[in-house]
Write an enzyme that holds these catalytic residues in place. Structure first.
Site, PDB file in Angstrom:
ATOM      1  N   SER A   1       9.090 -18.979 -48.948  1.00 59.04           N
ATOM      2  CA  SER A   1       9.080 -20.374 -49.410  1.00 59.04           C
ATOM      3  C   SER A   1       7.962 -20.615 -50.401  1.00 59.04           C
ATOM      4  O   SER A   1       7.987 -21.593 -51.142  1.00 59.04           O
ATOM      5  CB  SER A   1       8.815 -21.327 -48.237  1.00 59.04           C
ATOM      6  OG  SER A   1       9.748 -21.168 -47.246  1.00 59.04           O
TER       7      SER A   1
ATOM      8  N   HIS B   1      15.663 -17.806 -52.371  1.00 61.39           N
ATOM      9  CA  HIS B   1      15.159 -18.820 -51.433  1.00 61.39           C
ATOM     10  C   HIS B   1      16.335 -19.643 -50.918  1.00 61.39           C
ATOM     11  O   HIS B   1      16.787 -20.576 -51.580  1.00 61.39           O
ATOM     12  CB  HIS B   1      14.120 -19.681 -52.172  1.00 61.39           C
ATOM     13  CG  HIS B   1      13.414 -20.660 -51.309  1.00 61.39           C
ATOM     14  ND1 HIS B   1      12.777 -21.776 -51.807  1.00 61.39           N
ATOM     15  CD2 HIS B   1      13.219 -20.701 -49.966  1.00 61.39           C
ATOM     16  CE1 HIS B   1      12.235 -22.450 -50.812  1.00 61.39           C
ATOM     17  NE2 HIS B   1      12.492 -21.830 -49.694  1.00 61.39           N
TER      18      HIS B   1
ATOM     19  N   GLU C   1      17.622 -21.085 -54.370  1.00 60.99           N
ATOM     20  CA  GLU C   1      16.634 -21.150 -55.465  1.00 60.99           C
ATOM     21  C   GLU C   1      16.267 -19.700 -55.795  1.00 60.99           C
ATOM     22  O   GLU C   1      15.762 -18.978 -54.936  1.00 60.99           O
ATOM     23  CB  GLU C   1      15.397 -21.944 -55.003  1.00 60.99           C
ATOM     24  CG  GLU C   1      14.380 -22.188 -56.092  1.00 60.99           C
ATOM     25  CD  GLU C   1      13.182 -23.006 -55.598  1.00 60.99           C
ATOM     26  OE1 GLU C   1      12.772 -22.860 -54.431  1.00 60.99           O
ATOM     27  OE2 GLU C   1      12.632 -23.775 -56.399  1.00 60.99           O
TER      28      GLU C   1
ATOM     29  N   ASN D   1       9.508 -26.648 -53.293  1.00 63.84           N
ATOM     30  CA  ASN D   1       8.349 -27.113 -52.531  1.00 63.84           C
ATOM     31  C   ASN D   1       7.278 -27.767 -53.392  1.00 63.84           C
ATOM     32  O   ASN D   1       6.507 -28.586 -52.912  1.00 63.84           O
ATOM     33  CB  ASN D   1       7.763 -25.959 -51.723  1.00 63.84           C
ATOM     34  CG  ASN D   1       8.612 -25.721 -50.485  1.00 63.84           C
ATOM     35  OD1 ASN D   1       9.023 -26.666 -49.821  1.00 63.84           O
ATOM     36  ND2 ASN D   1       8.912 -24.470 -50.186  1.00 63.84           N
TER      37      ASN D   1
HETATM   38  N1  NAD Z   1      12.518 -22.317 -41.809  1.00 58.96           N
HETATM   39  C1  NAD Z   1      12.832 -22.790 -43.002  1.00 58.96           C
HETATM   40  O1  NAD Z   1      13.280 -23.933 -43.147  1.00 58.96           O
HETATM   41  C2  NAD Z   1      12.674 -21.920 -44.220  1.00 58.96           C
HETATM   42  C3  NAD Z   1      13.375 -22.287 -45.382  1.00 58.96           C
HETATM   43  C4  NAD Z   1      13.317 -21.443 -46.491  1.00 58.96           C
HETATM   44  C5  NAD Z   1      12.560 -20.287 -46.445  1.00 58.96           C
HETATM   45  N2  NAD Z   1      11.863 -19.972 -45.308  1.00 58.96           N
HETATM   46  C6  NAD Z   1      11.112 -18.708 -45.319  1.00 58.96           C
HETATM   47  O2  NAD Z   1      11.873 -17.747 -44.605  1.00 58.96           O
HETATM   48  C7  NAD Z   1      11.019 -16.796 -43.969  1.00 58.96           C
HETATM   49  C8  NAD Z   1      11.324 -16.754 -42.487  1.00 58.96           C
HETATM   50  O3  NAD Z   1      11.143 -18.040 -41.954  1.00 58.96           O
HETATM   51  P1  NAD Z   1      11.810 -18.477 -40.564  1.00 58.96           P
HETATM   52  O4  NAD Z   1      11.688 -19.969 -40.503  1.00 58.96           O
HETATM   53  O5  NAD Z   1      13.134 -17.822 -40.394  1.00 58.96           O
HETATM   54  O6  NAD Z   1      10.759 -17.830 -39.537  1.00 58.96           O
HETATM   55  P2  NAD Z   1      11.002 -17.392 -38.017  1.00 58.96           P
HETATM   56  O7  NAD Z   1       9.659 -17.360 -37.380  1.00 58.96           O
HETATM   57  O8  NAD Z   1      12.079 -18.233 -37.389  1.00 58.96           O
HETATM   58  O9  NAD Z   1      11.579 -15.913 -38.143  1.00 58.96           O
HETATM   59  C9  NAD Z   1      10.815 -14.828 -38.574  1.00 58.96           C
HETATM   60  C10 NAD Z   1      11.392 -13.606 -37.885  1.00 58.96           C
HETATM   61  O10 NAD Z   1      10.784 -12.444 -38.445  1.00 58.96           O
HETATM   62  C11 NAD Z   1      10.734 -11.485 -37.405  1.00 58.96           C
HETATM   63  N3  NAD Z   1       9.806 -10.410 -37.725  1.00 58.96           N
HETATM   64  C12 NAD Z   1       8.444 -10.443 -37.729  1.00 58.96           C
HETATM   65  N4  NAD Z   1       7.956  -9.223 -38.034  1.00 58.96           N
HETATM   66  C13 NAD Z   1       9.031  -8.404 -38.244  1.00 58.96           C
HETATM   67  C14 NAD Z   1       9.176  -7.027 -38.573  1.00 58.96           C
HETATM   68  N5  NAD Z   1       8.124  -6.254 -38.766  1.00 58.96           N
HETATM   69  N6  NAD Z   1      10.427  -6.533 -38.693  1.00 58.96           N
HETATM   70  C15 NAD Z   1      11.504  -7.325 -38.506  1.00 58.96           C
HETATM   71  N7  NAD Z   1      11.421  -8.629 -38.168  1.00 58.96           N
HETATM   72  C16 NAD Z   1      10.206  -9.172 -38.046  1.00 58.96           C
HETATM   73  C17 NAD Z   1      10.300 -12.300 -36.193  1.00 58.96           C
HETATM   74  O11 NAD Z   1      10.577 -11.607 -34.986  1.00 58.96           O
HETATM   75  C18 NAD Z   1      11.122 -13.571 -36.368  1.00 58.96           C
HETATM   76  O12 NAD Z   1      12.353 -13.505 -35.678  1.00 58.96           O
HETATM   77  C19 NAD Z   1       9.592 -17.229 -44.313  1.00 58.96           C
HETATM   78  O13 NAD Z   1       9.157 -16.516 -45.433  1.00 58.96           O
HETATM   79  C20 NAD Z   1       9.749 -18.714 -44.638  1.00 58.96           C
HETATM   80  O14 NAD Z   1       8.752 -19.170 -45.525  1.00 58.96           O
HETATM   81  C21 NAD Z   1      11.916 -20.742 -44.199  1.00 58.96           C
END
Ligand code: NAD
Length: 288
Positions: free
Chosen positions: A122, A143, A155, A193
């Site tokens: 993000s 994104h 995005e 963002n």
């Molecule tokens: N939540 C949102 O609304 C949103 C929107 C757009 C982008 N993002 C981006 O997406 C990404 C993930 O966000 P999220 O909200 O899904 O987070 P989340 O915490 O729900 O999920 C992250 C996942 O990554 C896994 N993980 C950690 N280390 C790992 C590894 N070494 N190998 C494999 N898996 C691993 C964790 O177990 C977890 O399930 C981030 O970069 C965030 O900025 C989030």
């Protein structure tokens, strides 16, 4: 890599975003491997995807047979190495630069020659992530928005060294997924963002200064600007810790005081009032 050559996809991280991204790729016909850190987490992500496909089938958005076909295309693994030979990777692990760099190095080793490595970050710099792999011209930001199976936007972020070929393939792939691509350069917060978070931060400042109540701030933005949700309610859904982290990226990245995080936002995070996920933020979310 051209878009027609992409048939095998590796999604790393099966949390909120990763399971949605794997869902969409599998549904659209790609052989998809979801990589999670632990077997229990991989199983949980698969169960979430199956449940969400069921919901789509019940609503008539997809046919029941589509669900079975999507699940048949979906595998799990515990490392990128186990998913070896993929044409595209979409990294969606937690928002931590060092963790993402480690994953990118592993993906670089395990990918098919010429593969594209994408990140769903993000706010972290795509250009810096690209610097750890052999060919940074094949790294790009994809994104997705939450919830991924529903939201139309992707995005696309071009890092400083992203090639035209990589961008063209990801643009075409986004359309193939039934989504709409919109392009941004790799500047802090990209577009989404950089525009959204200062608006949320300003709404929090207005609340802090007593300019209006939380309900009236949200009502003004909902009814006056046709936003589906007011900024304070939206902040609760995004997570106030995430909002604060992104304001920090903008503030540090531009060095401009207009991005200074609201002291109230900082305090809410210090108090553990993170929004929906903690049961309370600007509003209360009692556990059902
Ligand atoms: N939540 C949102 O609304 C949103 C929107 C757009 C982008 N993002 C981006 O997406 C990404 C993930 O966000 P999220 O909200 O899904 O987070 P989340 O915490 O729900 O999920 C992250 C996942 O990554 C896994 N993980 C950690 N280390 C790992 C590894 N070494 N190998 C494999 N898996 C691993 C964790 O177990 C977890 O399930 C981030 O970069 C965030 O900025 C989030």
């Amino acid at each position: 890599m051209r878009v027609m050559d992409i048939t095998r996809v590796c999604v790393v991280g099966g949390g909120t975003m990763g399971n949605g991204i794997a869902h969409v790729f599998a549904l659209k016909g790609f052989e998809t491997t979801l990589v999670e850190a632990k077997k229990e987490l991989a199983d949980k992500a698969l169960a979430t995807i199956a449940g969400n496909l069921d919901r789509q089938a019940a609503k008539g958005v997809i046919a029941a047979t589509d669900k079975d076909a999507a699940l048949a295309r979906l595998k799990t693994a515990l490392s990128p190495a186990q998913a070896k030979g993929f044409h595209l990777a979409v990294e969606a692990v937690s928002e931590n630069l060092e963790l993402k760099k480690r994953i990118f190095r592993d993906l670089d080793e395990a990918a098919a020659p010429g593969a594209i490595l994408a990140t769903n970050t993000s706010s972290l710099p795509v250009t810096e992530l690209a610097s750890v792999v052999k060919d940074p011209s094949r790294v790009i930001g994809m994104h997705f928005m939450n919830p991924v199976p529903v939201m139309k936007l992707v995005e696309i972020i071009r890092g400083l060294q992203t090639s035209d070929e990589t961008h063209a393939a990801i643009h075409a792939l986004t359309l193939k997924l039934g989504k709409t691509p919109a392009l941004a350069k790799d500047f802090p917060g990209f577009i989404s963002n950089r525009v959204l978070m200062p608006m949320i931060n300003e709404a929090i400042t207005c609340l802090h200064e007593g300019v209006s109540s939380r309900e009236d701030i949200d009502t003004i933005m909902k009814l006056g600007m046709a936003h589906p949700m007011g900024p304070l309610q939206l902040a609760d859904y995004i997570g106030l810790d995430v909002c604060l982290a992104i304001m920090g990226v903008l503030h540090e990245g531009f060095g401009d005081s207009k991005y200074r995080p609201s002291p109230l936002l900082k305090q809410m995070v210090q108090a553990g009032r993170l929004g929906v996920k903690s049961g309370a933020g600007f509003y209360d979310y009692p556990k059902k």
